[in-house]
Design a protein around this motif. Structure first.
Motif, PDB file in Angstrom:
ATOM      1  N   LEU A  98      47.863  99.371  87.536  1.00 53.82           N
ATOM      2  CA  LEU A  98      47.601  98.121  88.247  1.00 53.82           C
ATOM      3  C   LEU A  98      47.658  96.935  87.302  1.00 53.82           C
ATOM      4  O   LEU A  98      48.367  95.943  87.569  1.00 53.82           O
ATOM      5  CB  LEU A  98      46.241  98.191  88.939  1.00 53.82           C
ATOM      6  CG  LEU A  98      45.751  96.913  89.615  1.00 53.82           C
ATOM      7  CD1 LEU A  98      46.692  96.497  90.735  1.00 53.82           C
ATOM      8  CD2 LEU A  98      44.332  97.085  90.142  1.00 53.82           C
ATOM      9  N   THR A  99      46.920  96.985  86.199  1.00 55.07           N
ATOM     10  CA  THR A  99      46.889  95.843  85.278  1.00 55.07           C
ATOM     11  C   THR A  99      48.239  95.641  84.606  1.00 55.07           C
ATOM     12  O   THR A  99      48.643  94.505  84.339  1.00 55.07           O
ATOM     13  CB  THR A  99      45.794  96.017  84.211  1.00 55.07           C
ATOM     14  OG1 THR A  99      46.070  97.180  83.413  1.00 55.07           O
ATOM     15  CG2 THR A  99      44.425  96.169  84.858  1.00 55.07           C
ATOM     16  N   LEU A 102      50.545  93.977  87.221  1.00 55.64           N
ATOM     17  CA  LEU A 102      50.191  92.564  87.418  1.00 55.64           C
ATOM     18  C   LEU A 102      50.439  91.729  86.166  1.00 55.64           C
ATOM     19  O   LEU A 102      50.354  90.499  86.217  1.00 55.64           O
ATOM     20  CB  LEU A 102      48.717  92.448  87.828  1.00 55.64           C
ATOM     21  CG  LEU A 102      48.295  93.139  89.124  1.00 55.64           C
ATOM     22  CD1 LEU A 102      46.833  92.846  89.436  1.00 55.64           C
ATOM     23  CD2 LEU A 102      49.174  92.710  90.290  1.00 55.64           C
ATOM     24  N   GLY A 103      50.720  92.391  85.040  1.00 56.29           N
ATOM     25  CA  GLY A 103      51.000  91.669  83.800  1.00 56.29           C
ATOM     26  C   GLY A 103      49.762  91.099  83.131  1.00 56.29           C
ATOM     27  O   GLY A 103      49.848  90.070  82.451  1.00 56.29           O
ATOM     28  N   ILE A 104      48.612  91.751  83.292  1.00 55.45           N
ATOM     29  CA  ILE A 104      47.369  91.276  82.672  1.00 55.45           C
ATOM     30  C   ILE A 104      47.300  91.801  81.244  1.00 55.45           C
ATOM     31  O   ILE A 104      47.344  93.010  81.019  1.00 55.45           O
ATOM     32  CB  ILE A 104      46.139  91.735  83.479  1.00 55.45           C
ATOM     33  CG1 ILE A 104      46.248  91.266  84.928  1.00 55.45           C
ATOM     34  CG2 ILE A 104      44.855  91.216  82.837  1.00 55.45           C
ATOM     35  CD1 ILE A 104      45.160  91.826  85.833  1.00 55.45           C
ATOM     36  N   THR A 110      40.606  87.980  83.228  1.00 55.96           N
ATOM     37  CA  THR A 110      41.464  87.662  84.365  1.00 55.96           C
ATOM     38  C   THR A 110      40.649  87.265  85.592  1.00 55.96           C
ATOM     39  O   THR A 110      39.530  87.740  85.781  1.00 55.96           O
ATOM     40  CB  THR A 110      42.357  88.863  84.723  1.00 55.96           C
ATOM     41  OG1 THR A 110      43.200  88.512  85.828  1.00 55.96           O
ATOM     42  CG2 THR A 110      41.527  90.081  85.119  1.00 55.96           C
ATOM     43  N   GLU A 111      41.221  86.394  86.402  1.00 58.35           N
ATOM     44  CA  GLU A 111      40.667  86.075  87.716  1.00 58.35           C
ATOM     45  C   GLU A 111      41.622  86.531  88.818  1.00 58.35           C
ATOM     46  O   GLU A 111      41.524  86.082  89.960  1.00 58.35           O
ATOM     47  CB  GLU A 111      40.362  84.581  87.823  1.00 58.35           C
ATOM     48  CG  GLU A 111      39.215  84.151  86.919  1.00 58.35           C
ATOM     49  CD  GLU A 111      38.775  82.715  87.145  1.00 58.35           C
ATOM     50  OE1 GLU A 111      39.209  82.098  88.145  1.00 58.35           O
ATOM     51  OE2 GLU A 111      37.995  82.201  86.316  1.00 58.35           O
ATOM     52  N   ASP A 112      42.516  87.450  88.457  1.00 61.10           N
ATOM     53  CA  ASP A 112      43.398  88.040  89.461  1.00 61.10           C
ATOM     54  C   ASP A 112      42.679  89.125  90.247  1.00 61.10           C
ATOM     55  O   ASP A 112      43.048  89.430  91.379  1.00 61.10           O
ATOM     56  CB  ASP A 112      44.645  88.651  88.797  1.00 61.10           C
ATOM     57  CG  ASP A 112      45.541  87.598  88.166  1.00 61.10           C
ATOM     58  OD1 ASP A 112      45.490  86.440  88.625  1.00 61.10           O
ATOM     59  OD2 ASP A 112      46.264  87.927  87.216  1.00 61.10           O
ATOM     60  N   CYS A 196      46.301 103.811  91.181  1.00 63.07           N
ATOM     61  CA  CYS A 196      46.964 102.858  90.281  1.00 63.07           C
ATOM     62  C   CYS A 196      45.971 102.106  89.401  1.00 63.07           C
ATOM     63  O   CYS A 196      46.361 101.510  88.388  1.00 63.07           O
ATOM     64  CB  CYS A 196      47.818 101.874  91.072  1.00 63.07           C
ATOM     65  SG  CYS A 196      46.881 100.743  92.119  1.00 63.07           S
ATOM     66  N   ALA A 197      44.685 102.118  89.796  1.00 59.87           N
ATOM     67  CA  ALA A 197      43.657 101.418  89.010  1.00 59.87           C
ATOM     68  C   ALA A 197      42.945 102.344  88.032  1.00 59.87           C
ATOM     69  O   ALA A 197      42.042 101.918  87.311  1.00 59.87           O
ATOM     70  CB  ALA A 197      42.641 100.772  89.947  1.00 59.87           C
TER      71      ALA A 197
END
Length: 857
Positions: A98-99, A102-104, A110-112, A196-197
């Motif tokens: 997941l991260t 999302l490109g974190i 992050t605030e995504d 995915c997380a």
């Protein structure tokens, strides 16, 4: 959790989304509760105080009703109160698909994503049905893993990002396409989406085109079992054919790609991959049978596949592919996987060197026949460690985690490995004092060091290949009933195979079989179990990554064999989850059901009360174990057992007892919450554990030169850096620790990243900052508390040690076991420097002379 592998986000609660009216009511409720606590704390509650307490209680009831009405009246989309975005509300998580999708970036806040804990269901309902607003962006419910549901947490995501990456995270499946194909249980959907997380490393070597999915190995195992009728609770011992999915959650990977078992995560795919040379199996049986059809199989969609011709490297099983029936074919999944740039991840790879394991109270309390002498034998290693903790360098390093089996050492552990002289510092001594307290507490609560290892439970994959490639309806495999294979132990060793949670009497004593033929096929350190053995029903395991404590401790095995004489597996039919339409409403209702009907902790504690009572009723434990498993599944099935009235009374006869005495150590319970100590196994064990005063007298530690931690030992002091560090170090203690959930860390990791960043704003030369702090904390102040230094700048301190320590212990040098001086090793068995060796020889000579004189006298 490693600082350099973290991503930070906010962990909030439903209170951060109150409307202004709800906030006012909440503040009044808080003040009222505080006032009530003050009144209750009074030593002698007089009539006036009692009247005030009654009035405050009525006020609290009215406020709760007002809050309920305020929730019902809210129709607007809720907004996040930005005042809650504080450092103390930051949590850390590992990287995941997941991260990465999302490109974190690592070490960023992050605030995504937001993790939100539920205190009021009405607020959660609004958030799930309508989302919430923050910073001009809308956020929507993404998922909640099983662990997050247990801690009443939900993961929310910025809606625009979800729309952008949804297909990559779900491999082309949408809720609309799922609903068109009969839907799915909402909590199952959330759990599968949450894959995915999961904390994973990227698995770039994985090639989706060299993987297939096949049917599981399913057979019936004939076994004696205690069959429980879920309606009447009647227990009947009978011999029956128990259905088993032996490969439940397990697949195979060729050893040339992966030498150790590991857990994997792909969109909708999870489980364990065990290295097994299935290509060799095919070639050998093609040759022996002169049959080229060996190795041509059908996947779960009925498509014929030639394993060798297609170069298949990974074989997944249907049980691993959670959403297989929502795709038309494996080729469709592969196409969508490539099209949307899906990612594979791996985690929990089998360790190269497995750490020594510990028993726990659940495993010990069921061996009710253990004598005090046997408890002394079982606790010998733990008691010895406690005694030697302050005098033996090897023991000190071991309890601090400086062992080969720890492959993810933090910076301080890495430093101790390079420079054990750090043990003589006040900081190490303070840590060791805390570790000693922890070790004593753990031992008194049943956590004992034993001759055992935690390792993956693997099915007999030879039997799987017999079914898959040879079409054998009842494959024999390589293991007989009552046999296991574990390369960690010698052939014919009797092993006690255990698994947590351990609620019933679940000691599977088996014979280890490790001959040459089995070693050709079973190539990992896992515990391989027979497809003819009902061990899976006794230990209640899946093969998706469950581990067993495999124990060769002779005393434990002997006691387990004694107490398991009349014990057979439990068997009962479980309910199944119904499919439903997936939408915001069904997701909320599923989560609400899990919150209100899935508390398994209380059942586990009730079972523990019975095991530690003067009269152990095994039937009651059997019923409670069954109820426990139905409670775990409640969120999916919404099926709840109804106790027969007579059984309810029998079970409740134990309900009035307090928790056992050893919960003082196991769960930090207070005296008024626990029973007095009795003659139960763990209470008797607690009396045998020593509480010695720690005395640091290990001369072999050597002398610490803190300048080796610095890049320039003659660096000038900098008052601004020292003052800023001291201020932040003090403030750190005022941040309360948040309760971490599934895959979450507390905010402490973020605070150290923040401290490092703020100190580098004062002076951007990181070497200068570190040198100033080392000279201050180790030289001037000689502080006993250096956690902030090591957590904020540990990488620099380790780098300096690697550069500055003159004699490397792994490069022909040793530390003298008497004085701790580093010396060049001149002989194979050398353990001391020349002066210490000469001194020891003189002492030995004098001792021999004394013995000789006494003999002649």
């Amino acid at each position: 959790m490693s600082l350099h592998r973290q991503i930070f986000m906010y962990g909030l609660d439903t209170g951060h989304f109150y409307t202004p009216i709800e906030q006012r009511i909440s503040r009044r409720m808080h003040r009222t509760r505080k006032y009530m606590a003050y009144l209750k704390s009074a030593q002698n509650l007089g009539k006036r105080a009692a009247d005030r307490l009654a009035f405050a209680n009525d006020r609290l009831k009215r406020l709760k009703e007002q809050m309920k009405q305020a929730f019902a009246q809210n129709v607007a989309i809720r907004k996040l109160d930005a005042g809650g975005l504080k450092p103390q509300n930051v949590i850390g998580v590992f990287e995941s698909a997941l991260t990465r999708t999302l490109g974190i970036a690592r070490d960023t806040l992050t605030e995504d994503l937001f993790v939100i804990q539920t205190y009021y269901l009405a607020v959660l309902e609004d958030l799930i049905l309508n989302g919430f607003m923050h910073g001009g962006n809308k956020y929507v419910c993404f998922t909640a893993s099983a662990g997050q549901i247990r801690s009443k947490k939900t993961l929310f995501i910025r809606e625009s990002l979800l729309l952008q990456h949804q297909m990559a995270l779900s491999c082309g499946l949408t809720t609309e396409s799922i609903n068109r194909q009969r839907g799915i249980n909402s909590n199952k959907y959330l759990a599968y989406l949450a894959l995915c997380a999961t904390a994973t490393e990227e698995w770039p070597e994985f090639d989706i085109d060299k993987a297939i999915v096949v049917d599981d190995l399913q057979t019936a195992v004939r076994s004696l079992a205690d069959h429980i009728d879920i309606g009447t609770y009647e227990i009947r011992r009978t011999e029956l054919d128990i259905p088993f999915t032996h490969t439940d959650g397990c697949g195979m990977i060729l050893p040339r790609l992966q030498k150790r078992s590991m857990m994997v995560r792909l969109p909708w795919i999870k489980g364990l991959l065990v290295p097994f040379p299935f290509d060799k199996f095919i070639r050998e049986h093609r040759k022996s049978r002169s049959d080229r059809r060996v190795g041509i199989v059908k996947d779960i969609y009925g498509q014929s596949r030639d394993i060798l011709k297609e170069g298949i490297e990974v074989i997944f099983t249907k049980s691993q592919f959670k959403m297989w029936n929502y795709y038309q074919s494996w080729q469709q999944y592969q196409r969508l996987y490539r099209t949307h740039g899906c990612r594979a991840g791996k985690c929990n790879e089998e360790e190269e060197r497995l750490a020594d394991a510990k028993l726990n109270y659940q495993m010990l309390q069921t061996l009710t026949s253990l004598s005090d002498d046997e408890l002394l034998e079982l606790s010998a290693a733990s008691r010895d460690l406690i005694v030697r903790l302050g005098t033996d360098k090897t023991t000190m390093l071991k309890v601090l985690g400086v062992v080969d089996s720890n492959t993810d050492k933090n910076y301080y552990q890495q430093a101790l490995e390079i420079y054990p002289e750090l043990l003589s510092d006040t900081y190490s001594k303070e840590i060791l004092k805390q570790v000693k307290k922890s070790k004593i507490k753990a031992a008194k609560s049943g956590k004992l060091d034993v001759d055992g290892k935690y390792t993956y439970i693997c099915p007999d994959l030879y039997a799987f290949c017999q079914r898959l490639f040879l079409g054998e309806a009842r494959p024999s495999g390589l293991l007989e009933d009552g046999e296991v294979f574990c390369s960690l132990y010698d052939n014919e060793t009797r092993l006690d195979c255990l698994r947590a949670p351990h609620l019933y009497r679940e000691h599977a004593v088996r014979t280890n079989k490790t001959d040459k033929e089995k070693k050709r096929w079973f190539v990992t350190k896992g515990l391989y179990t027979s497809c003819r053995d009902a061990i899976g029903k006794l230990l209640m395991f899946d093969n998706d990554g469950d581990k067993s404590l495999v124990c060769a401790e002779a005393t434990l095995v002997k006691a387990a064999e004694r107490d398991m004489r009349d014990i057979v597996p439990l068997y009962y039919e479980m309910a199944k989850a119904d499919a439903q339409t997936i939408n915001a409403r069904s997701i909320y209702e599923g989560i609400r059901a899990a919150y209100t009907g899935g508390n398994i902790g209380s059942i586990s504690n009730e079972i523990t009360k019975i095991w530690n009572s003067p009269t152990v009723d095994l039937d009651v434990i059997k019923w409670l174990c069954m109820e426990n498993n139905f409670t775990i599944d409640y969120a999916k099935t919404l099926y709840k057992l109804e106790r027969p009235e007579d059984k309810h009374e029998q079970i409740n006869s134990y309900g009035h007892a307090k928790l056992p005495h050893f919960f003082k150590y196991a769960k930090d319970k207070q005296e008024h919450e626990i029973e007095p100590a009795n003659q139960s196994v763990i209470d008797r064990l607690g009396k045998l554990i020593p509480n010695v005063r720690i005395q640091f007298s290990a001369a072999q530690i050597g002398k610490l030169d803190y300048r080796l931690l610095m890049s320039k030992p003659d660096r000038e002091p900098d008052a601004a850096i020292i003052e800023a560090y001291a201020e932040r170090d003090l403030k750190k203690h005022f941040f309360g620790k948040t309760k971490a959930g599934d895959g979450e860390d507390t905010q402490q990791g973020y605070l150290y990243v923040k401290i490092r960043k703020e100190l580098l704003e004062i002076n951007d030369d990181i070497d200068a900052v570190v040198d100033v702090l080392v000279a201050y904390l180790y030289g001037l102040k000689q502080s006993s508390y250096k956690t902030t230094l090591w957590s904020s700048f540990g990488d620099i301190l380790v780098r300096n040690l690697k550069k500055n320590v003159p004699m490397k212990l792994d490069d022909g040098h040793i530390m003298c076991e008497s004085c701790g001086e580093r010396i060049i090793k001149t002989s194979r068995n050398q353990k001391k420097c020349e002066p210490c060796a000469a001194k020891a020889n003189r002492e030995q000579t004098r001792e021999r002379m004394r013995i000789k004189r006494r003999t002649y006298v």
